[in-house]
Structure formats: C-alpha cells, structure tokens
Motif scaffolding. Structure first.
Motif, PDB file in Angstrom:
ATOM      1  N   ARG A 148       0.811  -1.216   0.000  1.00  0.00           N
ATOM      2  CA  ARG A 148       0.000   0.000   0.000  1.00  0.00           C
ATOM      3  C   ARG A 148       0.847   1.271   0.000  1.00  0.00           C
ATOM      4  O   ARG A 148       0.317   2.377  -0.010  1.00  0.00           O
ATOM      5  N   CYS A 149       2.155   1.099   0.018  1.00  0.00           N
ATOM      6  CA  CYS A 149       3.023   2.256   0.205  1.00  0.00           C
ATOM      7  C   CYS A 149       3.165   3.047  -1.090  1.00  0.00           C
ATOM      8  O   CYS A 149       3.421   2.473  -2.149  1.00  0.00           O
ATOM      9  N   PRO A 150       2.998   4.364  -1.015  1.00  0.00           N
ATOM     10  CA  PRO A 150       3.154   5.172  -2.231  1.00  0.00           C
ATOM     11  C   PRO A 150       4.602   5.223  -2.723  1.00  0.00           C
ATOM     12  O   PRO A 150       4.854   5.558  -3.887  1.00  0.00           O
ATOM     13  N   LEU A 151       5.545   4.902  -1.843  1.00  0.00           N
ATOM     14  CA  LEU A 151       6.954   5.017  -2.222  1.00  0.00           C
ATOM     15  C   LEU A 151       7.590   3.672  -2.555  1.00  0.00           C
ATOM     16  O   LEU A 151       8.793   3.594  -2.791  1.00  0.00           O
ATOM     17  N   ALA A 152       6.798   2.616  -2.562  1.00  0.00           N
ATOM     18  CA  ALA A 152       7.392   1.281  -2.657  1.00  0.00           C
ATOM     19  C   ALA A 152       8.136   1.060  -3.969  1.00  0.00           C
ATOM     20  O   ALA A 152       7.722   1.522  -5.021  1.00  0.00           O
ATOM     21  N   HIS A 153       9.256   0.386  -3.875  1.00  0.00           N
ATOM     22  CA  HIS A 153       9.994   0.003  -5.070  1.00  0.00           C
ATOM     23  C   HIS A 153      10.466  -1.425  -4.899  1.00  0.00           C
ATOM     24  O   HIS A 153      10.078  -2.099  -3.938  1.00  0.00           O
ATOM     25  N   GLU A 154      11.302  -1.897  -5.827  1.00  0.00           N
ATOM     26  CA  GLU A 154      11.657  -3.295  -5.873  1.00  0.00           C
ATOM     27  C   GLU A 154      12.252  -3.814  -4.562  1.00  0.00           C
ATOM     28  O   GLU A 154      11.873  -4.875  -4.056  1.00  0.00           O
ATOM     29  N   GLN A 155      13.144  -3.036  -3.976  1.00  0.00           N
ATOM     30  CA  GLN A 155      13.808  -3.468  -2.745  1.00  0.00           C
ATOM     31  C   GLN A 155      12.780  -3.740  -1.629  1.00  0.00           C
ATOM     32  O   GLN A 155      12.917  -4.677  -0.858  1.00  0.00           O
ATOM     33  N   CYS A 156      11.739  -2.897  -1.586  1.00  0.00           N
ATOM     34  CA  CYS A 156      10.713  -3.048  -0.550  1.00  0.00           C
ATOM     35  C   CYS A 156       9.982  -4.375  -0.681  1.00  0.00           C
ATOM     36  O   CYS A 156       9.528  -4.940   0.298  1.00  0.00           O
ATOM     37  N   ARG A 157       9.837  -4.833  -1.923  1.00  0.00           N
ATOM     38  CA  ARG A 157       9.111  -6.078  -2.131  1.00  0.00           C
ATOM     39  C   ARG A 157       9.949  -7.293  -1.750  1.00  0.00           C
ATOM     40  O   ARG A 157       9.433  -8.338  -1.421  1.00  0.00           O
ATOM     41  N   GLN A 158      11.272  -7.131  -1.808  1.00  0.00           N
ATOM     42  CA  GLN A 158      12.154  -8.257  -1.552  1.00  0.00           C
ATOM     43  C   GLN A 158      12.645  -8.331  -0.112  1.00  0.00           C
ATOM     44  O   GLN A 158      12.667  -9.394   0.486  1.00  0.00           O
ATOM     45  N   GLU A 159      13.030  -7.212   0.414  1.00  0.00           N
ATOM     46  CA  GLU A 159      13.794  -7.200   1.649  1.00  0.00           C
ATOM     47  C   GLU A 159      12.990  -6.582   2.785  1.00  0.00           C
ATOM     48  O   GLU A 159      12.399  -5.521   2.619  1.00  0.00           O
ATOM     49  N   ARG A 160      13.010  -7.218   3.902  1.00  0.00           N
ATOM     50  CA  ARG A 160      12.384  -6.629   5.091  1.00  0.00           C
ATOM     51  C   ARG A 160      13.272  -5.485   5.582  1.00  0.00           C
ATOM     52  O   ARG A 160      14.461  -5.701   5.832  1.00  0.00           O
ATOM     53  N   PRO A 161      12.738  -4.276   5.698  1.00  0.00           N
ATOM     54  CA  PRO A 161      13.595  -3.173   6.151  1.00  0.00           C
ATOM     55  C   PRO A 161      14.037  -3.365   7.593  1.00  0.00           C
ATOM     56  O   PRO A 161      13.310  -3.936   8.409  1.00  0.00           O
ATOM     57  N   GLU A 162      15.210  -2.893   7.862  1.00  0.00           N
ATOM     58  CA  GLU A 162      15.795  -3.062   9.182  1.00  0.00           C
ATOM     59  C   GLU A 162      15.182  -2.050  10.159  1.00  0.00           C
ATOM     60  O   GLU A 162      14.809  -0.944   9.770  1.00  0.00           O
ATOM     61  N   TRP A 163      15.074  -2.429  11.411  1.00  0.00           N
ATOM     62  CA  TRP A 163      14.565  -1.545  12.470  1.00  0.00           C
ATOM     63  C   TRP A 163      15.765  -0.768  13.006  1.00  0.00           C
ATOM     64  O   TRP A 163      16.618  -1.322  13.673  1.00  0.00           O
ATOM     65  N   ARG A 164      15.890   0.484  12.611  1.00  0.00           N
ATOM     66  CA  ARG A 164      17.121   1.185  12.993  1.00  0.00           C
ATOM     67  C   ARG A 164      16.818   2.562  13.572  1.00  0.00           C
ATOM     68  O   ARG A 164      15.766   3.163  13.319  1.00  0.00           O
ATOM     69  N   GLU A 165      17.803   3.017  14.310  1.00  0.00           N
ATOM     70  CA  GLU A 165      17.662   4.317  14.971  1.00  0.00           C
ATOM     71  C   GLU A 165      18.189   5.371  14.000  1.00  0.00           C
ATOM     72  O   GLU A 165      19.363   5.370  13.643  1.00  0.00           O
ATOM     73  N   VAL A 166      17.320   6.281  13.557  1.00  0.00           N
ATOM     74  CA  VAL A 166      17.783   7.274  12.588  1.00  0.00           C
ATOM     75  C   VAL A 166      18.225   8.560  13.277  1.00  0.00           C
ATOM     76  O   VAL A 166      19.147   9.234  12.833  1.00  0.00           O
ATOM     77  N   LYS A 167      17.499   8.904  14.338  1.00  0.00           N
ATOM     78  CA  LYS A 167      17.944  10.006  15.188  1.00  0.00           C
ATOM     79  C   LYS A 167      17.914   9.456  16.595  1.00  0.00           C
ATOM     80  O   LYS A 167      17.400   8.366  16.817  1.00  0.00           O
ATOM     81  N   GLU A 168      18.402  10.194  17.536  1.00  0.00           N
ATOM     82  CA  GLU A 168      18.393   9.675  18.890  1.00  0.00           C
ATOM     83  C   GLU A 168      16.952   9.432  19.343  1.00  0.00           C
ATOM     84  O   GLU A 168      16.128  10.353  19.352  1.00  0.00           O
ATOM     85  N   GLY A 169      16.682   8.200  19.689  1.00  0.00           N
ATOM     86  CA  GLY A 169      15.344   7.870  20.187  1.00  0.00           C
ATOM     87  C   GLY A 169      14.290   7.754  19.101  1.00  0.00           C
ATOM     88  O   GLY A 169      13.116   7.567  19.390  1.00  0.00           O
ATOM     89  N   HIS A 170      14.663   7.866  17.873  1.00  0.00           N
ATOM     90  CA  HIS A 170      13.697   7.801  16.775  1.00  0.00           C
ATOM     91  C   HIS A 170      14.029   6.598  15.885  1.00  0.00           C
ATOM     92  O   HIS A 170      15.013   6.601  15.169  1.00  0.00           O
ATOM     93  N   TYR A 171      13.188   5.584  15.996  1.00  0.00           N
ATOM     94  CA  TYR A 171      13.436   4.363  15.242  1.00  0.00           C
ATOM     95  C   TYR A 171      12.456   4.284  14.094  1.00  0.00           C
ATOM     96  O   TYR A 171      11.311   4.713  14.218  1.00  0.00           O
ATOM     97  N   VAL A 172      12.906   3.689  13.002  1.00  0.00           N
ATOM     98  CA  VAL A 172      11.989   3.525  11.892  1.00  0.00           C
ATOM     99  C   VAL A 172      12.402   2.297  11.087  1.00  0.00           C
ATOM    100  O   VAL A 172      13.570   1.917  11.066  1.00  0.00           O
ATOM    101  N   ALA A 173      11.420   1.664  10.467  1.00  0.00           N
ATOM    102  CA  ALA A 173      11.711   0.516   9.606  1.00  0.00           C
ATOM    103  C   ALA A 173      11.243   0.850   8.211  1.00  0.00           C
ATOM    104  O   ALA A 173      10.085   0.657   7.874  1.00  0.00           O
ATOM    105  N   CYS A 174      12.143   1.424   7.409  1.00  0.00           N
ATOM    106  CA  CYS A 174      11.779   1.782   6.044  1.00  0.00           C
ATOM    107  C   CYS A 174      13.053   1.949   5.226  1.00  0.00           C
ATOM    108  O   CYS A 174      14.032   2.509   5.701  1.00  0.00           O
ATOM    109  N   HIS A 175      13.016   1.450   3.985  1.00  0.00           N
ATOM    110  CA  HIS A 175      14.198   1.601   3.129  1.00  0.00           C
ATOM    111  C   HIS A 175      14.375   3.024   2.641  1.00  0.00           C
ATOM    112  O   HIS A 175      15.446   3.426   2.252  1.00  0.00           O
ATOM    113  N   GLU A 176      13.279   3.773   2.632  1.00  0.00           N
ATOM    114  CA  GLU A 176      13.286   5.083   2.007  1.00  0.00           C
ATOM    115  C   GLU A 176      13.796   6.184   2.926  1.00  0.00           C
ATOM    116  O   GLU A 176      14.005   7.304   2.502  1.00  0.00           O
ATOM    117  N   VAL A 177      13.919   5.878   4.236  1.00  0.00           N
ATOM    118  CA  VAL A 177      14.290   6.939   5.173  1.00  0.00           C
ATOM    119  C   VAL A 177      15.802   6.993   5.317  1.00  0.00           C
ATOM    120  O   VAL A 177      16.420   5.968   5.559  1.00  0.00           O
TER     121      VAL A 177
END
Lengths: 302, 324
Positions: free
Chosen positions: B295-324
């Motif tokens: 359903r993601c408007p930004l989805a591309h091939e990598q999103c369909r294949q790979e589970r995005p990693e749960w990572r800390e992008v800023k202090e205390g801010h975690y996100v699971a997305c290839h696009e961020v």
C-alpha cells in the motif's frame, strides 16, 4: 477540578438506573408468573411437594395395609374417595405416598445427574485438551437409548429404587454436560474471564466463581425439564418391575399391578396414570416458562 | 519524559503466531502472524503509546506481554528478568506487577458479582489479608478512582460506562503494579467521559509511579497522554519516536498517512491527505519484504524483496523503512 463535577452527572445516571433496579430472581419470577400455563404447572408442583412432605397427614389409610373385605372399591366409595385396589389398599393414600417417591427419585437423580454433568461440562468446555476425550465419552453414553441404558445399569446393580436413581442420573449426565459445555465455551471468551486471568486467578477459581454463576440459566431450565423425564422414567422402570418393588406405593408399580383389573376396576390404572401425567406436564410447562423468563430477549407480551 | 530511563520492560523480537489448523488431522497449514518481530523498550515511568489500525496486532501485543497469550518466539524481560514463556504458576508473582485495563467496560466485569467482591478477589489471590482489611482496601480503592464506598454493594449493570471503567482501573491498580497495559481503555467511552478517565490515569500515574503501555487507535488521545509513540502496521513496528517528534516529523510513509487522516478543524483549506490504496493485507498470508509495500506510495523493488531493518535514525527515533 472537572472530575468532581462530572462525577455527579454520572451519579444522576446511576440513580436513575437504580429505580429500575430489580433483583435477578424477582425479575425472573415476575416474568414467569405472566405465563398462565407455567403458573398452572407451578401450582401442581407445589401441591405435589406439599403432599410428599406431609404424606402421613394427607393419607387417610396406611398405604400398604391390606383390607381384603373392601377390595376393588370404585371411585367415590365411602371412606375411600379414590377407591381401593385388589388387596383393599386405599388408592388415595398410595397416590400420596407415591408422590413422595416420585419427588425423591426425581430430585435425587436430577441432582446426581447435574453434579456429574456440570463437572464434566465445565472441564470439557474450559480445558481444550480434555474436551475431545470427555465429549467422545458423552457421545458414547448418548449412543444408548435412555431407558435401555437405565435397564442395563439396573441389571448390573440389581432392582431397587436407589439403583433407579443412579441409572437415571447417569442417563442425565451427557445432556447436561453438553448444555453446560456450550455455555462455558461462550462465557470463557468474555473479557471478565481474561481480566481474572490477568489478575492471576487459578482455573478452579475462575470456573467456580466466574464461569458457573453465569451459566445457571440453562442449568435451571434443564433441571426442571429433566425432573419430568426422571419421574416418567421412574414410573416406566417400576412398571417394568425394575424399580419399586411391591408393596411399595409407586405410581408406575401401581399401574403395573392394576393392569390385570383394567376391565373390572379401571381406576387402578387411570388414577396413577393421571397423577404421572399431571406432574410430568407441570414440570415441562414450568421448564418452558423458565426458559422464556430467563431469556432477556424474549418479549412475553406477545 | 521521566528522568529515570531504566527500561522496566525489554521486548526483543517478539513474535506471536496463531496457527491455522486443518480440520481433520490438526496439522498447521499456515500461521496468522499477529505480532511480527516487535522490539521495544518500555522505560520506567513513561507512557508508551501504541497506535495502528484495527487488526494490526496492538492488542495481541499487549496480551502477549502480560502472558495472556503464549509467546511464539522472542524474549520479554521485566526488570531484567526473562518472563516470556513462563508457566502460569511462575508468572503469578509478575502478574502482581503487570496489570491490564480492558477496552469494553461492559464485558470486563462479571455481571453476577458485586463490585466489592470483584475488587476483593485480587487481594484473596495475592495477599493474606483478612476479610476486614480486604474490605477496607476495596473502599480505599473505590474512593481513589472517584467512586463511593457504598458502590461496593452494587452490581456492574447499575453503573454507567465511565464508572465501570473506573472500576476496571481500580481492579488494575489494586495490587500496586508498576506496569499497566491499557488496551483501548477509553475507546468505548464518549468523549467527555474519555477526558475524565485520561485525567484519572494521569493522576494515578503520578501517585503510583505507574508505567503505561497505552494501546489505542485514537491518535488524539495517544498524542495527549504518551511520552513516546510506537506505530504498528500488520504486527510489525513501523516507527517509534518521542510523541512530539513523531507528530511533528513523521518519517515512515505509513505514519504520515496515519497522521494525515486526523481531522483538523480548519475551514476552507483542504489538507493534502495521503490516501492509502487497498486493504490491510491478510496476516495469514504475510507479504514478503516490507509488510507495508502493498500500500506504500513510495514502494519500489527493494521493498518487495527485503524486510527493512529496524534502525535508529535520530536519537530515540526508530523507523523501519528503506526510504528513510
């Protein structure tokens, strides 16, 4: 603080509800009394209970005392308003004492049946692992026709009224177990059961204090209906000579003894027959009435 | 946020699958992946909001933490001690520490039990208090949640929804727990009562040093009460951030869509709402790669294949997305 203000509005709401507040039992009784047939049944049951409890007071003669000079008197005879049987025993007195036996056997067998049925039903409904085993056992009991199962049990245990109670109670267990299991299955999914689990309540506590009180309605209805069946079965077994033995005053046995005199003294079979019919009818209509009265969705005014 | 940042609960890669069994041989055909790899620390004294649309596994997650659902995989640590996979008996001591407030105040109280008896039960199970002391504690509890002592004699049907929820709260705090899972605790109430109950929860948090895991689909409520917010999508974590940062600067495309759906009282100006296409995928047939790619408007091939990693992008801010 906003809290205190709004609390009062909540209380107003609660007080409004309070005026409508009625105890569950009172409410059910009121609903039951709207049903005329059930009231009629209730009256018969009350009469039977009074007769059974105070049997010696209502009986005009000793129910097993023979008086061969007054044998086979008809209905309306002097001193014997329901007549006498072939040994001269007073039919009215025998009916009164028979009421005692039917009631005792009925209560005893339904009580025992409920005990077994509720225990099995609760366990099999609540514990998924035991469900399969218990329900297959129940199916096994269901496979036998009721009266045949009772005869089988009596054949094993011997003929006596106590064994009739046991036989009929065993036959009541599977139906009761299924009814209870059904209720338990729906109740155990309720959030208040989950709430008790999250408090750390033991399974036993949850079953006895939270599941069982919420499935009483179907149990009460079942018990009332089953009383009718139990009384009828007792009479049937005694008629076949498997229950009460002569000279005990038991309705089924009275019909059996009277059948040889059906053409000369038909009241010997008709009177106990009517007694059985009335009582069975009474328990059935009261059971029906209770089922409607306990169902909050039922509109009784229609 | 609270100054004490020690985690009270450490959830690590928790999975909860419900097996779908074949009707005959009871073999597991497939699984409903209700909770899929959730890792989050709940800090002592904070309120962690958990949001997501219906069926995203928020409630199952809450129940799994409390041991009401068995854990499929992963670890749950309470104050550093592993509690995932403990038996009912072993869990009993922890149950005192972790309680739950339920969604439906009508269904969460036994209709055949007086309120006083219902509240007393916690003390019967967990303490050795005598009857008089127990009754005393029940009265105090009722007063504490804004009810009256004499309410103990009443049955649940004699109360309004808000009052019932207060009773549910009283039951949850009765054993002085440190963590309370509020499973949609105010969703069934109307808005004016909601505000009172939230106020009460906040009060109790202060007086009892409570930590809340506040599960809700109502973003307004979550924004109001939470220190940090966890966004879940289809059983997986999408984004975790301090409340103000999540609402001002959402990074995950799902969070953005979710936030753009909040109705705003602005006349005349149409907000560019992000409309998601399609339905929530079936959790029994879990999408490959990123669970949101369908359903993601930004989805591309990598999103369909790979589970995005749960990572800390800023202090205390975690996100699971290839696009961020």
């Amino acid at each position: 603080m906003a809290d205190s203000n709004t609390l009062t509005s909540e209380q107003v709401y609660a007080n409004k509800k309070e005026s409508k507040k009625e105890k569950m039992i009172v409410k059910t009784a009121k609903r039951l009394l709207k049903n005329k047939l059930a009231v009629f049944g209730l009256i018969i049951i009350i009469i039977q209970v009074i007769l059974a409890v105070f049997a010696p007071l209502f009986a005009t003669y000793d129910p097993i005392k023979q008086d061969l000079t007054n044998a086979e008197l008809g209905i309306g005879s002097d001193g014997h308003w329901l007549g006498t049987d072939n040994y001269g025993r007073d039919v009215w007195s025998r009916i009164v004492f028979g009421a005692r036996i039917s009631l005792l056997v009925g209560i005893g067998s339904v009580g025992l049946g409920l005990l077994g049925g509720i225990a099995l039903g609760l366990v099999s409904g609540y514990f998924k692992k035991l469900d399969g085993i218990i329900m297959r056992f129940v199916d096994l009991l269901f496979a036998f026709p009721g009266i045949l199962l009772a005869m089988l049990i009596i054949a094993m245990l011997g003929t006596s009224l106590v064994n009739v109670v046991i036989a009929i109670s065993i036959w009541s267990i599977p139906t009761c177990a299924r009814i209870v299991r059904g209720s338990v299955l729906s109740i155990k999914k309720q959030e208040y059961i989950l709430a008790m689990k999250s408090l750390g309540a033991s399974n036993f506590r949850i079953l006895v204090k939270h599941v069982l009180p919420n499935c009483t309605a179907p149990i009460i209805v079942f018990a009332t209906m089953r009383m009718a069946t139990a009384i009828l079965s007792t009479a049937a077994l005694s008629f076949l000579g498997l229950g009460a033995q002569p000279p005990t005053a038991e309705w089924g046995a009275m019909i059996a003894a009277g059948q040889d005199f059906m053409f000369t003294s038909p009241h010997l079979t008709i009177v106990p027959g009517i007694a059985i019919m009335l009582v069975v009818f009474a328990f059935n209509v009261v059971g029906d009435g209770l089922r409607d009265a306990l169902d909050p969705n039922m509109d009784l005014d229609q | 946020m609270s100054t004490n940042t020690k985690p009270i609960l450490e959830v690590d890669q928790v999975k909860k699958y419900f097996p779908i069994k074949s009707s005959f041989l009871k073999r597991t055909i497939s699984n409903v992946q209700a909770v899929e790899n959730v890792s989050v620390d709940v800090l002592e004294g904070e309120t962690l909001g958990v949001v997501g649309e219906s069926g995203c596994g928020k409630s199952t997650f809450g129940r799994t933490i409390l041991g009401l659902e068995s854990l499929t995989d992963g670890s749950i640590k309470f104050r550093g001690e592993e509690i995932g996979g403990l038996s009912e008996n072993q869990l009993k001591t922890y149950k005192k520490e972790m309680q739950m407030i339920f969604q439906d105040p009508y269904a969460s109280l036994n209709p055949r039990q007086r309120i006083g008896d219902a509240l007393e039960e916690a003390f019967i199970i967990h303490t050795k208090l005598n009857k008089k002391d127990r009754k005393e504690r029940v009265k105090n509890l009722l007063v504490e949640v804004g009810l009256k002592e004499e309410h103990a004699e009443r049955y649940p049907h004699e109360f309004s929804g808000g009052q019932r929820q207060r009773i549910g709260i009283a039951r949850a705090i009765s054993l002085n727990p440190s963590l309370i899972v509020c499973d949609e605790a105010v969703s069934a109430l109307d808005v004016s009562v909601q505000a009172q109950i939230i106020q009460l929860l906040k009060q109790l948090q202060k007086s009892h040093q409570l930590t809340y895991l506040f599960i809700s689909h109502d973003l307004g409520v979550v924004k109001h009460i939470s220190d940090r917010v966890l966004v879940m999508y289809l059983g997986a974590t999408a984004e975790l951030a301090p409340s103000d940062r999540l609402f001002s600067n959402p990074l995950h495309p799902y969070t953005r869509a979710l936030l753009s759906a909040i109705p705003r009282p602005v006349v005349g100006r149409k907000k560019d709402r992000i409309r998601l296409k399609g339905e929530l995928p079936n959790a029994a047939n879990y999408p490959s790669g990123c669970p949101f790619h369908t359903r993601c408007p930004l989805a591309h091939e990598q999103c369909r294949q790979e589970r995005p990693e749960w990572r800390e992008v800023k202090e205390g801010h975690y996100v699971a997305c290839h696009e961020v």
